[in-house]
Structure formats: structure tokens, C-alpha cells
Motif scaffolding. Sequence first.
Motif, PDB file in Angstrom:
ATOM      1  N   PHE A  46      -0.745   6.047 -30.121  1.00  0.00           N
ATOM      2  CA  PHE A  46      -0.129   4.827 -30.652  1.00  0.00           C
ATOM      3  C   PHE A  46       1.333   5.035 -31.044  1.00  0.00           C
ATOM      4  O   PHE A  46       2.162   4.168 -30.802  1.00  0.00           O
ATOM      5  N   THR A  47       1.633   6.163 -31.670  1.00  0.00           N
ATOM      6  CA  THR A  47       2.973   6.363 -32.214  1.00  0.00           C
ATOM      7  C   THR A  47       3.941   7.044 -31.246  1.00  0.00           C
ATOM      8  O   THR A  47       5.147   6.862 -31.353  1.00  0.00           O
ATOM      9  N   MET A  48       3.406   7.841 -30.325  1.00  0.00           N
ATOM     10  CA  MET A  48       4.260   8.595 -29.404  1.00  0.00           C
ATOM     11  C   MET A  48       4.086   8.141 -27.953  1.00  0.00           C
ATOM     12  O   MET A  48       4.771   8.634 -27.074  1.00  0.00           O
ATOM     13  N   ASP A  49       3.122   7.267 -27.723  1.00  0.00           N
ATOM     14  CA  ASP A  49       2.818   6.735 -26.391  1.00  0.00           C
ATOM     15  C   ASP A  49       2.525   7.838 -25.376  1.00  0.00           C
ATOM     16  O   ASP A  49       2.931   7.771 -24.220  1.00  0.00           O
ATOM     17  N   LYS A  50       1.814   8.867 -25.854  1.00  0.00           N
ATOM     18  CA  LYS A  50       1.397   9.941 -24.952  1.00  0.00           C
ATOM     19  C   LYS A  50       0.261  10.732 -25.572  1.00  0.00           C
ATOM     20  O   LYS A  50       0.008  10.650 -26.773  1.00  0.00           O
ATOM     21  N   ALA A  51      -0.432  11.483 -24.729  1.00  0.00           N
ATOM     22  CA  ALA A  51      -1.505  12.363 -25.180  1.00  0.00           C
ATOM     23  C   ALA A  51      -0.874  13.642 -25.724  1.00  0.00           C
ATOM     24  O   ALA A  51      -0.074  14.281 -25.045  1.00  0.00           O
ATOM     25  N   VAL A  52      -1.224  13.980 -26.960  1.00  0.00           N
ATOM     26  CA  VAL A  52      -0.641  15.144 -27.628  1.00  0.00           C
ATOM     27  C   VAL A  52      -1.774  15.972 -28.220  1.00  0.00           C
ATOM     28  O   VAL A  52      -2.669  15.428 -28.879  1.00  0.00           O
ATOM     29  N   ASN A  53      -1.724  17.276 -28.006  1.00  0.00           N
ATOM     30  CA  ASN A  53      -2.718  18.163 -28.611  1.00  0.00           C
ATOM     31  C   ASN A  53      -2.594  18.145 -30.120  1.00  0.00           C
ATOM     32  O   ASN A  53      -1.487  18.169 -30.660  1.00  0.00           O
ATOM     33  N   GLY A  54      -3.744  18.100 -30.773  1.00  0.00           N
ATOM     34  CA  GLY A  54      -3.770  18.215 -32.219  1.00  0.00           C
ATOM     35  C   GLY A  54      -3.819  19.680 -32.620  1.00  0.00           C
ATOM     36  O   GLY A  54      -3.857  20.572 -31.770  1.00  0.00           O
ATOM     37  N   SER A  55      -3.849  19.918 -33.901  1.00  0.00           N
ATOM     38  CA  SER A  55      -3.895  21.266 -34.449  1.00  0.00           C
ATOM     39  C   SER A  55      -5.062  21.389 -35.407  1.00  0.00           C
ATOM     40  O   SER A  55      -5.338  20.457 -36.172  1.00  0.00           O
ATOM     41  N   TRP A 110      -6.003   7.536 -20.450  1.00  0.00           N
ATOM     42  CA  TRP A 110      -6.090   6.647 -21.606  1.00  0.00           C
ATOM     43  C   TRP A 110      -5.226   5.409 -21.424  1.00  0.00           C
ATOM     44  O   TRP A 110      -4.327   5.375 -20.598  1.00  0.00           O
ATOM     45  N   LYS A 111      -5.520   4.410 -22.248  1.00  0.00           N
ATOM     46  CA  LYS A 111      -4.729   3.179 -22.234  1.00  0.00           C
ATOM     47  C   LYS A 111      -4.962   2.470 -23.566  1.00  0.00           C
ATOM     48  O   LYS A 111      -6.080   2.446 -24.072  1.00  0.00           O
ATOM     49  N   ILE A 112      -3.896   1.908 -24.119  1.00  0.00           N
ATOM     50  CA  ILE A 112      -4.018   1.077 -25.303  1.00  0.00           C
ATOM     51  C   ILE A 112      -3.918  -0.370 -24.854  1.00  0.00           C
ATOM     52  O   ILE A 112      -2.953  -0.756 -24.185  1.00  0.00           O
ATOM     53  N   ILE A 113      -4.939  -1.137 -25.197  1.00  0.00           N
ATOM     54  CA  ILE A 113      -4.984  -2.566 -24.869  1.00  0.00           C
ATOM     55  C   ILE A 113      -5.352  -3.303 -26.146  1.00  0.00           C
ATOM     56  O   ILE A 113      -6.352  -2.953 -26.799  1.00  0.00           O
ATOM     57  N   ALA A 114      -4.561  -4.296 -26.493  1.00  0.00           N
ATOM     58  CA  ALA A 114      -4.796  -5.087 -27.708  1.00  0.00           C
ATOM     59  C   ALA A 114      -4.949  -4.182 -28.925  1.00  0.00           C
ATOM     60  O   ALA A 114      -5.848  -4.361 -29.757  1.00  0.00           O
ATOM     61  N   ASP A 115      -4.093  -3.171 -29.010  1.00  0.00           N
ATOM     62  CA  ASP A 115      -4.045  -2.233 -30.134  1.00  0.00           C
ATOM     63  C   ASP A 115      -5.335  -1.427 -30.307  1.00  0.00           C
ATOM     64  O   ASP A 115      -5.687  -1.026 -31.405  1.00  0.00           O
ATOM     65  N   TRP A 129     -11.020   1.289 -13.257  1.00  0.00           N
ATOM     66  CA  TRP A 129     -11.172   0.500 -14.476  1.00  0.00           C
ATOM     67  C   TRP A 129      -9.967  -0.430 -14.667  1.00  0.00           C
ATOM     68  O   TRP A 129     -10.129  -1.582 -15.067  1.00  0.00           O
ATOM     69  N   ALA A 130      -8.791   0.042 -14.340  1.00  0.00           N
ATOM     70  CA  ALA A 130      -7.558  -0.734 -14.522  1.00  0.00           C
ATOM     71  C   ALA A 130      -7.469  -1.941 -13.587  1.00  0.00           C
ATOM     72  O   ALA A 130      -6.668  -2.845 -13.822  1.00  0.00           O
ATOM     73  N   GLN A 131      -8.288  -1.972 -12.555  1.00  0.00           N
ATOM     74  CA  GLN A 131      -8.262  -3.106 -11.633  1.00  0.00           C
ATOM     75  C   GLN A 131      -8.706  -4.406 -12.299  1.00  0.00           C
ATOM     76  O   GLN A 131      -8.322  -5.480 -11.869  1.00  0.00           O
ATOM     77  N   ASP A 132      -9.523  -4.297 -13.360  1.00  0.00           N
ATOM     78  CA  ASP A 132      -9.951  -5.495 -14.076  1.00  0.00           C
ATOM     79  C   ASP A 132     -10.364  -5.108 -15.496  1.00  0.00           C
ATOM     80  O   ASP A 132     -11.527  -5.254 -15.887  1.00  0.00           O
ATOM     81  N   THR A 133      -9.399  -4.618 -16.268  1.00  0.00           N
ATOM     82  CA  THR A 133      -9.725  -4.129 -17.608  1.00  0.00           C
ATOM     83  C   THR A 133     -10.362  -5.202 -18.485  1.00  0.00           C
ATOM     84  O   THR A 133     -11.279  -4.905 -19.248  1.00  0.00           O
ATOM     85  N   THR A 134      -9.911  -6.424 -18.357  1.00  0.00           N
ATOM     86  CA  THR A 134     -10.468  -7.493 -19.197  1.00  0.00           C
ATOM     87  C   THR A 134     -11.971  -7.635 -18.975  1.00  0.00           C
ATOM     88  O   THR A 134     -12.747  -7.657 -19.939  1.00  0.00           O
TER      89      THR A 134
END
Length: 159
Positions: A46-55, A110-115, A129-134
Motif C-alpha cells: 500500500f505505501t511503497m506500491d511494491k512487494a518488500v521483504n519483511g524482517s 499481487w494487486k490492490i483493488i478498492a484499497d 484473474w486480471a481479465q475480469d477481476t470484478t
Amino acid sequence: MKTFTLKSIAAGLLLSASSFAFAADIDMNADANDLAIKGFDPVAYFTMDKAVNGSPDYTATYKGAIYQFSSESHRDMFRANPAKYAPQYGGYCAFGVAMEKKFDTDPNAWKIIADKLYLNLNKDVQKRWAQDTTAYIEQSDSNWFDIKNKTVAELSEAE
């Protein structure tokens, strides 16, 4: 261009379904140590718009699964509102849930849709999945109520 049918995707998903374990709550996708999203930081999507490894230095527990974060501030944001940042369908593949299955996910698909954060098994499944996410989200939302408390084995037996 590769063409994927629901049947071929389902077959591929079934092969990988046994490669993960469950957290304390059956409706969460986590490894044998209860680690969710393979240790990736859910807030970073959400904040960086990418997949990031946690610690392992920054963790929080939600619904029996352990989430890792790349920073203390991300951990604190998650703790303040875990439902906002946790992936939909307990971190299971959004496309799989549309097919009434629980499949593991690739944190990079991953994808963010409607938060809301949605994960998929892999990038190929995500393309389908992206062909018809709704429509897939509507189907997954409907299916999740019925399958969230079932194990992968129970869902496989229903075939």
C-alpha cells in the motif's frame, strides 16, 4: 501468447496446493511456522506500491498468522488496522477462491483493488484473474464464506 483455461489452471493449482501449511486459524494461509505472505510486508504493498521483504525484527500476529514488516512504522500501521492491510481471503489465491479452492500465493503476484490486497498463485494465474477481476472478486467474496473454515484436503475431496 499462452492461453489458459480454467481447467488447466486448476490442475496446476492443485499440484501446488499441498506445498504449504496452515496457521492456527484454518482461514489463514501461512507456512509451518505460521508466517504469512512468506515474510513479505503487507503494508509495503500500500505505501511503497511494491512487494518488500519483511524482517523478523518487526512482527505482528493477526488471526493466528505472523506478519513481518520492513520497518517499525509499517508494523505499527498494521497493528492499528490489520484488516486494512492483511490480504483478502486469508492470503489464499484470489483466483483459487473463485474456484472454491485454497491455493498458496506468490507475494510478487499481487494487486490492490478498492484499497484491498489480493494475492495470486503466480503471475500466470494473475494474468488470467486480471481479465475480469470484478467478476472473480464477486465470486470469491461469495465463495469465501463457505470455504474459509475448510482445509485444503476437504476442498479437494469435494471434487
